[in-house]
Design a protein around this motif. Structure first.
Motif, mmCIF file in Angstrom:
data_model
loop_
_atom_site.group_PDB
_atom_site.id
_atom_site.type_symbol
_atom_site.label_atom_id
_atom_site.label_comp_id
_atom_site.label_asym_id
_atom_site.label_seq_id
_atom_site.Cartn_x
_atom_site.Cartn_y
_atom_site.Cartn_z
ATOM 1 N N UNK A 140 0.819 -1.208 0.000
ATOM 2 C CA UNK A 140 0.000 0.000 0.000
ATOM 3 C C UNK A 140 0.854 1.261 0.000
ATOM 4 N N UNK A 141 2.111 1.169 0.427
ATOM 5 C CA UNK A 141 2.993 2.338 0.399
ATOM 6 C C UNK A 141 3.146 2.851 -1.029
ATOM 7 N N UNK A 142 3.332 1.936 -1.984
ATOM 8 C CA UNK A 142 3.484 2.355 -3.377
ATOM 9 C C UNK A 142 2.170 2.909 -3.921
ATOM 10 N N UNK A 143 1.036 2.338 -3.523
ATOM 11 C CA UNK A 143 -0.252 2.842 -3.989
ATOM 12 C C UNK A 143 -0.466 4.279 -3.536
ATOM 13 N N UNK A 144 -0.166 4.556 -2.265
ATOM 14 C CA UNK A 144 -0.300 5.924 -1.763
ATOM 15 C C UNK A 144 0.718 6.836 -2.431
ATOM 16 N N UNK A 145 1.932 6.309 -2.644
ATOM 17 C CA UNK A 145 2.950 7.110 -3.323
ATOM 18 C C UNK A 145 2.497 7.521 -4.726
ATOM 19 N N UNK A 146 1.850 6.615 -5.428
ATOM 20 C CA UNK A 146 1.358 6.932 -6.760
ATOM 21 C C UNK A 146 0.348 8.074 -6.715
ATOM 22 N N UNK A 147 -0.513 8.083 -5.704
ATOM 23 C CA UNK A 147 -1.483 9.167 -5.569
ATOM 24 C C UNK A 147 -0.771 10.493 -5.316
ATOM 25 N N UNK A 148 0.231 10.478 -4.447
ATOM 26 C CA UNK A 148 0.987 11.704 -4.169
ATOM 27 C C UNK A 148 1.672 12.206 -5.431
#
Length: 766
Positions: free
Chosen positions: A64-72
């Motif tokens: 989920x860290x990468x998923x949130x990073x993609x949103x940022x």
């Protein structure tokens, strides 16, 4: 005559020189702008995996860290595009250049790239918002400044007077080529060769070069010809609200699919840059192929993509429902369908592009759509759905992005809806009858067969095929939810956990992704209800490698005063506890803690170790804050089948051994389909003069179902008595390869571990 000839020759020479100068200017201008855009893209798309990898250990290595990073990143990209749009609309080129250079110089304050101060341990709730704040505070301004480069430099080039300035969208391909090159180079070259600190220093040099290149572009622009009249006239062209919505919608769907596909792959392999960049690279390739002028004649490529999309979507729906597909086949289908859907959507976006004067507005809308898609998949869906139900819905929405659908718009889709009404109603009625007669599973199968046949019959009609696909997506969502309701889905920031009863009714299982994290026996082989103290099953069964760890310690050093376990699961290991032992579990996911402590779901903890402590948080952070020591520390922290790389480094090992007493044993459960980790840990053990012992428990014959699962466990010790006892119980010492570079927080080579696994599989096949 000679004078005339000389004059004519001189004139011709001056004319040739002027032509050469103009030609050189044009070639130089295109090369300069293309090179600057390529460098900006290289920096942007190397910063994404580099900084996310640095942040990953703080949140337990969850995908989920990468998923949130993609949103940022998408939000910062949108902000950069809005900023570029404002500069080109309201400032003259020289003023815009000065402003942008100041913004780029302000980003230097954040270099070299590192974690912002003031961010300690993440909170127990609201991890996504905390992570967003960390990204913005650490790399927000440099990423924002770079993200504005693509639309800003293209807009400047459109006003340059160059022969190609009327249609500068070709420069976007140069930008995406740079992005693609960065994504390939990072896991294959940069990550294996350079540590994170060296990467940050190299990135800072690239940022400085990028700033100089932007200044060079601006200086060349000062000497360029004034804006041509036709370009000025284009400023009066207005994009309709319908077209803007089309730009946004066609960009949102593939962006959301990108996040969903990456999360799916990361969950079952590893949250590492190698896995992150593959879907993102395919996504960028779709831009490179889509953003080019259409060739005259029939669109054979479009027809081929349409057929592949229909076939792939039907197969993907079947995989979502039946879940009986080998991982490699599922991986290929997921990535292939992502690429086809992204390419079709981006071709439709490119076909609706505006004149060059509206270029920044176009990119602003597409960026907004990408951010909306990312927010839906990464932030909204985990709270909206208890399972990964957004994936079938996104596949259905992708069918609406087909050119035949976007060309006719909503009215054409509604007209075609009447022709598909009868087969759709028939399919749902047949499924309803099957559901009433035999239950949800048969209902799913009947509905899927009917709808896929309808989809195959209507594939030549884009509108009807889209409608049938949407019906399949909604059916998958509703019926899959009905089946899951028999057990229960529990979703958190760290993944989706499913609790259900085995088909034979003998076990209650806790599953995350493709991996069982605990099984409690409900009934014996004769169907009688199980009572009393539960017996651990699967990897944790008596006689398995994990049970050996405690037995070795007891035989060599007597009673165990304290045990620490990283990773709770269903709490199965608690049933290896004995009276007088103090057990502590460290678990990052609050949902897992709730399930394990609920005696109505699993009663390993309540029956076997009611006094055991459960500490929430990432193991490295929580262990380093503890002063009491343990005799045995077991690391069993896999998330689905993904490896926790931050728990397999020399820094992690230092924390582990500081937590152990003088007779302490450190064990790692490293069962894994894709990575061989024994050599990684053997190299780390050699640094501390430790012996690494391994026990690989093969499958038993005949099969015993969930009662026992084959597993691989390694044990570290420097005590000769422990080594002798372990070898007597069937463990073997692993010889370290000292030529390997030890894993650390600064360096980890997952490709090496994957290659080791492939070699082992090839050797066993022979």
């Amino acid at each position: 005559m000679a004078f005339i000839g000389a004059s004519r020759g001189a004139a011709q020479g001056r004319s040739a020189s002027a032509l050469a100068a103009r030609l050189g200017f044009r070639i130089g201008l295109v090369g300069l702008f293309s090179g600057t855009l390529l460098l900006a893209a290289l920096l942007l798309f190397s910063l994404q995996p580099m900084f996310t990898k640095r942040v990953l250990p703080i949140l337990g290595g969850t995908p989920a860290v990468w998923s949130v990073a993609m949103v940022v990143f998408q939000a910062l990209l949108l902000a950069g595009y809005a900023y570029a749009h404002a500069l080109t609309r309201w400032l003259q080129p020289r003023a815009a250049l000065a402003t942008h250079v100041l913004v780029l110089l302000a980003g230097v304050v954040f270099l070299p790239v590192g974690m912002a101060k003031g961010f300690g341990a993440p909170p127990a709730e609201g991890e996504a918002l905390w992570l967003i704040g960390l990204f913005l505070a650490s790399i927000g301004l440099p990423f924002f400044a770079l993200s504005a480069s693509a639309p800003l430099l293209q807009a400047w080039f459109a006003r340059s007077g160059d022969a190609r300035s009327a249609d500068p969208y070709f420069l976007y391909r140069a930008s995406n080529i740079g992005s693609f090159a960065a994504l390939l180079a990072y896991p294959l070259l940069i990550e294996p060769l350079l540590g994170l600190d060296a990467q940050a220093r190299l990135w800072s040099l690239g940022y400085a070069a990028m700033t100089c290149a932007v200044v060079a572009c601006g200086l060349r622009l000062r000497n360029a010809a004034p804006v041509a009249a036709p370009v000025e006239a284009e400023l009066t062209v207005e994009a309709s609200p319908r077209r803007r919505l089309a730009w946004i919608g066609l960009s949102a769907v593939p962006s959301a699919l990108l996040v969903a596909a990456t999360a799916h792959i990361s969950t079952d392999v590893a949250a590492i840059p190698l896995i992150w960049v593959v879907p993102l690279a395919l996504y960028l390739v779709s831009f490179i192929l889509a953003f080019r002028p259409a060739q005259p004649g029939p669109d054979r490529t479009g027809r081929l993509l349409s057929g592949l999309q229909i076939a792939g979507t039907g197969c993907a729906f079947a995989v979502v429902v039946f879940k009986q597909t080998p991982f490699l086949l599922d991986l290929g289908l997921t990535l292939g369908l992502l690429f086809v859907n992204a390419l079709m959507a981006h071709r439709a976006v490119y076909a609706l592009r505006p004149p060059a004067a509206r270029l920044t507005e176009f990119y602003l809308c597409t960026s907004f759509g990408g951010m909306c898609g990312g927010i839906f998949a990464a932030l909204v869906a985990p709270h909206l759905f208890s399972g990964v139900y957004e994936y079938p819905l996104l596949l259905a929405a992708a069918l609406l992005c087909r050119p035949g659908v976007t060309a006719g718009g909503l009215p054409a889709v509604l007209r075609e809806a009447r022709r598909s009404a009868v087969p759709l109603i028939g399919a749902f009625l047949a499924a309803l009858l099957a559901l009433v007669a035999r239950g949800p599973q048969l209902g799913i199968e009947v509905l899927m067969v009917c709808l896929v046949l309808t989809l195959a019959a209507d594939w030549r009609s884009p509108a009807r095929a889209s409608l049938v696909g949407i019906a399949i997506g909604v059916a998958c969502l509703a019926l899959q939810a009905a089946v899951m309701a028999e057990g229960g889905n529990h979703r958190s920031f760290f993944g989706v956990h499913r609790v259900y009863t085995s088909p034979d009714g003998q076990f209650r299982l806790l599953v995350h992704g493709t991996t069982i994290h605990g099984a409690m026996r409900l009934r014996d082989d004769e169907g009688r209800a199980s009572t009393g103290r539960p017996v651990p099953a699967t990897y944790f069964a008596p006689g398995g490698p994990l049970s050996d760890v405690f037995e070795i310690s007891r035989r060599v050093n007597g009673a165990i005063p304290a045990v620490s376990v990283v990773g709770l699961g269903a709490g199965s290991l608690a049933c290896h506890a004995r009276v007088g032992e103090a057990w502590t579990f460290y678990e990052i996911d609050p949902v897992v803690i709730r399930l394990a402590q609920d005696a109505n779901t699993f009663h390993f903890l309540s029956e076997c170790a009611p006094d055991a402590r459960v500490v929430q948080g990432d193991a490295r952070l929580t262990l380093s804050g503890r002063t009491e020591q343990a005799r045995v520390l077991v690391v069993d922290a896999f998330s689905s089948d993904a490896i926790p790389i931050h728990l397999l480094t020399r820094e992690a090992l230092a924390i582990d051994f500081a937590h152990l007493d003088a007779q302490g044993l450190l064990a790692f459960h490293i069962s894994n389909r894709d990575f061989s980790l024994s050599h990684v840990l053997a190299r780390l053990a050699a640094e501390r003069d430790l012996t690494l012992l391994q026990r690989l428990d093969p499958p038993r014959q005949p099969s015993v179902g969930f009662a026992h699962s084959p597993s691989e466990v390694v044990l570290m010790s420097r005590d000769p008595a422990v080594v002798r006892e372990a070898k007597a119980m069937g463990w073997r010492a692993v010889t370290p390869d000292l030529s390997r570079r030890p894993w650390s927080d600064d360096y980890a080579n997952a490709l090496e571990a994957m290659r080791d696994r492939w070699r082992e599989l090839l050797t066993s096949a022979r």
